[in-house]
Design an enzyme around this catalytic site. Structure first.
Site, PDB file in Angstrom:
ATOM      1  N   TYR A  11      -2.923  -1.346  10.213  1.00 36.60           N
ATOM      2  CA  TYR A  11      -2.901  -1.672   8.780  1.00 36.60           C
ATOM      3  C   TYR A  11      -1.642  -1.146   8.111  1.00 36.60           C
ATOM      4  CZ  TYR A  11      -4.397  -1.304   3.850  1.00 36.60           C
ATOM      5  OH  TYR A  11      -4.481  -1.370   2.487  1.00 36.60           O
TER       6      TYR A  11
ATOM      7  N   SER B 282       0.850  -1.196   0.000  1.00 41.26           N
ATOM      8  CA  SER B 282       0.000   0.000   0.000  1.00 41.26           C
ATOM      9  C   SER B 282       0.878   1.236   0.000  1.00 41.26           C
ATOM     10  CB  SER B 282      -0.887   0.018   1.257  1.00 41.26           C
ATOM     11  OG  SER B 282      -1.517   1.275   1.433  1.00 41.26           O
TER      12      SER B 282
END
Length: 278
Positions: A184, A171
Site C-alpha cells: 500500500y 497518503s
C-alpha cells in the site's frame, strides 16, 4: 475508542461500532462547484462519501464508483440526492481496466460532460514481513491503487476541458511508509509521483492534477485491514493524538476541484493531524 470487530476487506460502514463523520450535520455548501460533473471512486464510504457529500452540497453531480458495498453506496446516493444533485451508482472492480474506462463513459453519458475526477479507492492489507505478502495480493494492490488511476485518467482527459481537475488520494505513507503496509505505501508514493508528473503533462490542456495525502483517517478500511491492537490505538501516533474524520478531508478536495484553485497543480496536500511530510 470502543472495540471494533474485525471485518472482511474492504469493510462496511454499516458494521462499524464507531461511525465516521462525513459532514452530514456540519458541511455547508456555497455553490463552489455549481454545475460540475464529477466522478469519485471509493465513494460508498469513508473519504469518498465525505467528498461526494461536499461536492453535492457545493452544486456538483456525482458518479459514485464502488466495489460491492451496496448498502453503503445507497447511503451516499441518498446524501447526494438530498442535496438536490444527480447521483449515479456504479458497482464494479477497479482492477478491471475495461470497468475503469466504463466509469468515464457512464459519467459522460449521465452528465453530458466530465469536469472533476477523484481517484480515491484503495486496497490495503497489513503484514509483518515481505515474505508474508502473497504475490496475488501485491499485484491486486497495484491494480486497484495505481493501474486503475492510470486507466481512468487516460480515458477521462479526452472529455475534460480547460478548468478540469484530477485529484488523486495519496497518503502520509507516500513520505513515511509503514513497514506493515509495504505494498500500500509503495503505491501511495507512486500516486504522488504520478500526480506531479501528470500535472506537468496536462498543464497545456488547462487540466489541473493534485494529490491529497491523508494521515490516519477513521474509515471502514481500518477495522477491515489492520489487526485489533492497531485499530485500538489508531491515530494516537499523530501530534493531535487522534484519527481524523472523513469530514476533515472534504474541504481540501472541494478547493482543488473548484475554479478557485486555478493556479494549484502538481501539489500534494497533507491532512495528517500535524505529522509533516516533505
Amino acid at each position: 475508542m470502543p472495540e471494533e470487530k474485525q471485518q472482511t476487506p474492504p469493510g462496511s460502514e454499516t458494521e462499524m461500532n464507531v461511525k465516521p463523520d462525513h459532514g452530514e450535520q456540519s458541511y455547508v455548501g456555497h455553490g463552489r462547484l455549481q454545475g460540475k460533473a464529477t466522478l469519485i471512486t471509493g465513494a460508498d464510504s469513508g473519504i469518498g462519501r465525505a467528498v461526494a457529500l461536499a461536492f453535492a452540497r457545493e452544486g456538483a453531480d456525482v458518479l459514485i464508483s464502488y466495489l460491492n458495498e451496496h448498502e453503503d453506496a445507497r447511503e451516499t446516493e441518498r446524501l447526494v440526492r438530498e442535496a438536490g444533485r444527480k447521483a449515479v451508482l456504479v458497482a464494479g472492480d477497479l482492477a478491471d481496466p475495461a470497468h475503469c474506462r466504463s466509469l468515464v463513459d457512464q459519467a459522460v453519458q449521465a452528465f453530458g460532460k466530465l469536469d472533476v475526477v477523484v481517484n480515491n479507492a484503495a486496497f490495503q492489507m497489513s503484514h509483518e514481513s515481505i515474505e508474508d505478502i502473497p504475490d496475488e495480493e501485491w499485484n491486486r494492490t497495484f491494480a486497484v491503487n495505481i493501474s486503475a488511476m492510470f486507466h481512468i485518467c487516460k480515458a477521462a482527459v479526452k472529455h475534460m476541458k480547460p478548468g478540469g481537475s484530477i485529484i488523486n488520494t495519496s497518503s502520509v505513507n507516500s513520505d513515511k511508509p509503514s513497514p506493515q503496509l509495504l505494498a500500500y505505501a509503495t503505491t501511495k508514493g507512486a500516486i504522488a509521483n504520478f500526480s506531479a508528473g501528470l500535472a506537468q503533462s496536462l498543464a497545456e490542456k488547462g487540466i489541473r492534477v493534485n494529490s491529497v495525502a491523508p494521515g490516519p483517517i477513521w474509515t471502514p478500511l481500518i477495522p477491515a485491514t489492520l489487526p485489533p491492537e492497531k485499530v485500538a490505538t489508531f491515530g494516537q501516533e499523530t501530534p493531535m493524538k487522534r484519527p481524523g474524520q472523513p469530514a476533515e478531508l472534504a474541504p481540501v478536495y472541494v478547493l482543488l476541484a473548484s475554479d478557485e484553485a486555478s493556479y494549484i497543480s502538481g501539489a500534494r496536500y497533507a491532512v495528517t493531524g500535524g505529522t509533516p511530510i516533505l
